[in-house]
Design a protein around this motif. Structure first.
Motif, PDB file in Angstrom:
ATOM      1  N   TYR A  66      11.230  70.650  49.321  1.00  0.00           N
ATOM      2  CA  TYR A  66      12.546  70.349  48.990  1.00  0.00           C
ATOM      3  C   TYR A  66      12.729  70.066  47.787  1.00  0.00           C
ATOM      4  O   TYR A  66      13.860  69.620  47.252  1.00  0.00           O
ATOM      5  N   SER A  85      10.771  66.425  53.169  1.00  0.00           N
ATOM      6  CA  SER A  85      11.609  66.138  54.303  1.00  0.00           C
ATOM      7  C   SER A  85      12.733  65.596  53.710  1.00  0.00           C
ATOM      8  O   SER A  85      12.842  64.618  52.958  1.00  0.00           O
ATOM      9  N   ARG A  86      14.023  66.068  54.014  1.00  0.00           N
ATOM     10  CA  ARG A  86      15.156  65.354  53.541  1.00  0.00           C
ATOM     11  C   ARG A  86      16.398  65.345  54.493  1.00  0.00           C
ATOM     12  O   ARG A  86      16.157  66.116  55.582  1.00  0.00           O
ATOM     13  N   LYS A  87      17.220  64.877  54.299  1.00  0.00           N
ATOM     14  CA  LYS A  87      18.131  64.817  55.281  1.00  0.00           C
ATOM     15  C   LYS A  87      19.729  64.484  54.254  1.00  0.00           C
ATOM     16  O   LYS A  87      19.963  63.683  53.659  1.00  0.00           O
ATOM     17  N   GLU A  88      20.657  65.354  54.778  1.00  0.00           N
ATOM     18  CA  GLU A  88      22.161  65.360  54.109  1.00  0.00           C
ATOM     19  C   GLU A  88      22.658  64.207  54.522  1.00  0.00           C
ATOM     20  O   GLU A  88      22.914  64.040  55.856  1.00  0.00           O
ATOM     21  N   VAL A  89      23.463  63.329  53.691  1.00  0.00           N
ATOM     22  CA  VAL A  89      23.968  62.088  53.975  1.00  0.00           C
ATOM     23  C   VAL A  89      25.482  62.029  53.789  1.00  0.00           C
ATOM     24  O   VAL A  89      26.030  61.044  54.156  1.00  0.00           O
ATOM     25  N   TYR A  98      21.662  64.165  49.328  1.00  0.00           N
ATOM     26  CA  TYR A  98      20.471  64.123  50.555  1.00  0.00           C
ATOM     27  C   TYR A  98      19.879  62.839  50.268  1.00  0.00           C
ATOM     28  O   TYR A  98      19.835  62.202  48.953  1.00  0.00           O
ATOM     29  N   ARG A  99      19.079  62.211  51.104  1.00  0.00           N
ATOM     30  CA  ARG A  99      18.221  61.110  51.302  1.00  0.00           C
ATOM     31  C   ARG A  99      16.764  61.667  51.611  1.00  0.00           C
ATOM     32  O   ARG A  99      16.522  62.506  52.432  1.00  0.00           O
ATOM     33  N   GLU A 101      13.218  61.936  53.112  1.00  0.00           N
ATOM     34  CA  GLU A 101      12.769  61.185  54.421  1.00  0.00           C
ATOM     35  C   GLU A 101      11.153  61.122  54.270  1.00  0.00           C
ATOM     36  O   GLU A 101      10.959  60.397  55.009  1.00  0.00           O
ATOM     37  N   SER A 102      10.662  62.034  53.411  1.00  0.00           N
ATOM     38  CA  SER A 102       9.418  61.895  53.281  1.00  0.00           C
ATOM     39  C   SER A 102       8.738  62.639  51.963  1.00  0.00           C
ATOM     40  O   SER A 102       9.464  63.601  51.814  1.00  0.00           O
ATOM     41  N   TYR A 140      17.774  58.887  46.753  1.00  0.00           N
ATOM     42  CA  TYR A 140      18.905  59.843  47.035  1.00  0.00           C
ATOM     43  C   TYR A 140      18.761  60.993  45.843  1.00  0.00           C
ATOM     44  O   TYR A 140      18.519  60.543  44.770  1.00  0.00           O
TER      45      TYR A 140
END
Length: 623
Positions: A66, A85-89, A98-99, A101-102, A140
């Motif tokens: 990503y 790995s990511r997460k939309e926050v 996005y944050r 994650e890994s 982020y």
């Protein structure tokens, strides 16, 4: 200028990437534009654009990534950092955020087998540091906009700024991976270059009197004096302070946008607090006598860091340029240039070591124009639970605080209000007391903003709306936890004061556990974490011309800790056992005295040499 107006073509990064692993190289390419990408050799770490690196063979492995966070060169090769790995926050001004994650470093170090034993040992330590970097919290980014610039600065940028590559838009103070991006920038891989921000991003939807409102809290950590709680204190010689964070509270309501900025940072003096196994190590101000010692440390470091073949380095000039000028003046001059007139809130205690540091800070502040210094002993006035006593502080600064104002634009991007100054808060760590105080001031400003927009009457305030007030306090509590994790390794203390306005039993237990965790991490882990930060930020540059960090720090302090611990535990056990048997014979009595003496001796030895048993940075020390 209207943000995101049609006159600006928005620059966008590739957000769908594919990693192809071959025997001799890694290939990163865009799924949206398959002809766009680059390869990196697994042997030398050389980068080539995709058009120059075509391959007919099939990859041994293909995976989705990503983003590419950069590269770093060590002794035996290059390591490529990718986001796995990511997460939309949430979103910032309408753009997804996005944050991370890994993350993972991909090793391009096949030349390692040709290295000598010392180089292999050093490379293994550097690779351990990279593993620590992979676990970095609070990173982020956005594929469509830069998140390092606050709203007020963005609105004053020249036409066309948003069409520049995102890394060019960014404020370099807040780009965590600035050093890692240098090689990607050199190869002009603009669509792949992701500036990462370390800090906190929190977002909540409020329903204030049936007026849907978005409240965003974005904290930006400065990288100029990046480090851990005990190994980065105070200021450096250029006036950059440890744990310096710009926090922006953004309110979006019916097309209007309000922004309030606050900053925090360590007391901008030369001071240190070296871990020594005590719960609260002594603070030491580096005064004029200590400055000579401090200079000698810098001279030693510079001598080791520069090759003898690279030309003479004028250490006398370095001393004149950086040691002599007043650090406090440099720091606040930079703040004035960026934010306007500053109110400096000093929340430290007025007795003991903190009191001496506060007094030294106060003395320097009396010499500065354009800065109002306010001393407020948080612990004395508020204790552990009297959050509302911050009203005493607010009464002292309310006129100036409200005069500084906030930034406000309408639906067309027209500027209606500007923030004309800033509040700078500090305690010792700039974490717990600072976060409580900043959340209080943010609440006061939020009330003023909502009254200005006609949502509240002149007598209404957000605490009257319990559900929304709870969301607001949660934003600040979670932000405090996140930035505390990054600096101290644990959640913030006094989080209940922010979250509930009072201390709870559960909160006291949580604070106790966090305090114990901080003690362990600061004493036995943060030396390695500091080395990892110095490596990734470029403060320490790996070179075959530099001495090995093992040669610079030959004393393996941490290896002695298990021995000392074993002696202590064994001595206490044997002392207890022999005391129980002491009444049976004189021999048992003598054994009891002997083992009690051994235990006391080991304890005295450990206490006297506490610093030697703690985890210490190998690469840059206190610089």
């Amino acid at each position: 200028m209207e943000i995101g107006s049609s006159s600006d073509k928005i620059f966008k990064l590739y957000d769908q990437l594919e990693l192809l692993e071959y025997q001799d190289k890694f290939v990163v390419k865009s799924l949206e534009s398959p002809d766009q990408g680059f390869s990196i050799s697994r042997r030398e770490g050389n980068i080539e654009t995709l058009s120059d690196a075509s391959s007919s063979e099939k990859p041994s492995k293909t995976s989705a990534i990503y983003g590419v966070a950069g590269t770093i060169r060590l002794l035996a090769g290059t390591y490529l950092l990718v986001i796995t790995s990511r997460k939309e926050v949430g979103s910032f001004l309408g753009f997804p955020v996005y944050r991370v994650e890994s993350m993972k470093f991909l090793a391009c170090n096949e030349a390692l087998r040709f290295s000598n034993s010392q180089e292999k040992r050093d490379e293994a330590y550097f690779m351990t540091l990279l593993k620590t970097v992979e676990a970095t919290p609070g990173l982020y980014y956005s594929y469509e906009t830069d998140i390092t610039l606050n709203l007020q600065r963005r609105c004053k940028l020249m036409e066309g700024w948003m069409s520049k590559p995102i890394w060019k838009q960014a404020d370099p103070r807040f780009v965590w991976n600035k050093h890692l991006l240098e090689e990607l920038i050199e190869y002009k891989l603009d669509e792949f270059i992701i500036p990462l921000l370390q800090g906190s991003f929190q977002m909540a939807q409020l329903e204030l009197k049936n007026s849907p409102t978005t409240c965003t809290l974005l904290s930006r950590r400065c990288t100029r004096r990046l480090g851990t709680r005990m190994w980065r204190r105070g200021a450096n010689l250029e006036g950059d302070t440890a744990n310096f964070i710009e926090t922006e509270q953004l309110l979006e309501l019916e097309g209007f946008r309000c922004s309030l900025l606050q900053i925090r940072g360590s007391i901008p003096l030369l001071w240190e607090q070296i871990v020594d196994l005590s719960y609260k190590p002594r603070l030491r101000i580096i005064n004029h006598e200590h400055t000579v010692y401090f200079f000698l440390k810098i001279q030693h470091f510079l001598f080791l860091s520069f090759s003898l073949n690279s030309g003479a380095y004028d250490l006398t000039l370095h001393f004149q340029l950086f040691i002599q000028p007043q650090v406090v003046e440099r720091h606040f001059h930079d703040l004035f240039q960026r934010y306007g007139e500053t109110i400096a809130l000093d929340l430290t205690e007025k007795h003991g070591d903190e009191g001496q540091l506060s007094a030294a800070y106060s003395a320097e502040m009396q010499k500065l124009p354009n800065v109002r210094y306010v001393s407020f002993d948080f612990h004395h006035v508020c204790g552990n639970s009297n959050f509302d006593n911050l009203g005493v502080l607010y009464d002292q600064i309310s006129e100036d605080f409200e005069k500084q104002g906030y930034f406000l634009i309408d639906t067309d991007g027209n500027i209606l209000e500007e923030q004309k100054g800033i509040i700078r808060s500090n305690c010792i760590d700039c974490l717990d007391r600072t976060n409580v105080t900043q959340s209080y001031l943010a609440r006061k400003s939020l009330n003023i903003q909502l009254q200005r927009l006609g949502v509240f009457t002149s007598t209404e305030c957000i605490p009257l709306f319990a559900e929304d007030y709870g969301k607001f306090r949660t934003l600040w509590a979670e932000q405090g936890d996140e930035i505390s994790l990054e600096y101290a390794g644990t959640h913030a203390l006094k989080g209940d004061l922010v979250r509930y306005g009072k201390q709870t039993v559960a909160g006291l237990i949580k604070d106790g556990m966090s305090a114990v965790s901080r003690y362990y991490l600061n004493n036995f882990h943060d030396g390695i974490r500091q080395d990892a930060l110095d490596l990734v930020s470029g403060r320490y540059t790996v070179s075959r011309n530099n001495p090995s960090p093992f040669q610079l720090n030959s004393f393996e302090s941490f290896s002695y800790l298990p021995v000392a611990s074993a002696l202590l535990v064994g001595g206490l056990t044997l002392t207890t056992f022999t005391i129980q048997q002491a009444g049976r014979s004189a021999q048992h009595y003598v054994s009891s005295v002997f083992w009690a003496g051994v235990t006391a001796g080991v304890m005295a030895l450990v206490k006297a040499n506490g610093r030697q048993f703690c985890s210490r940075p190998r690469l840059c020390g206190l610089l």
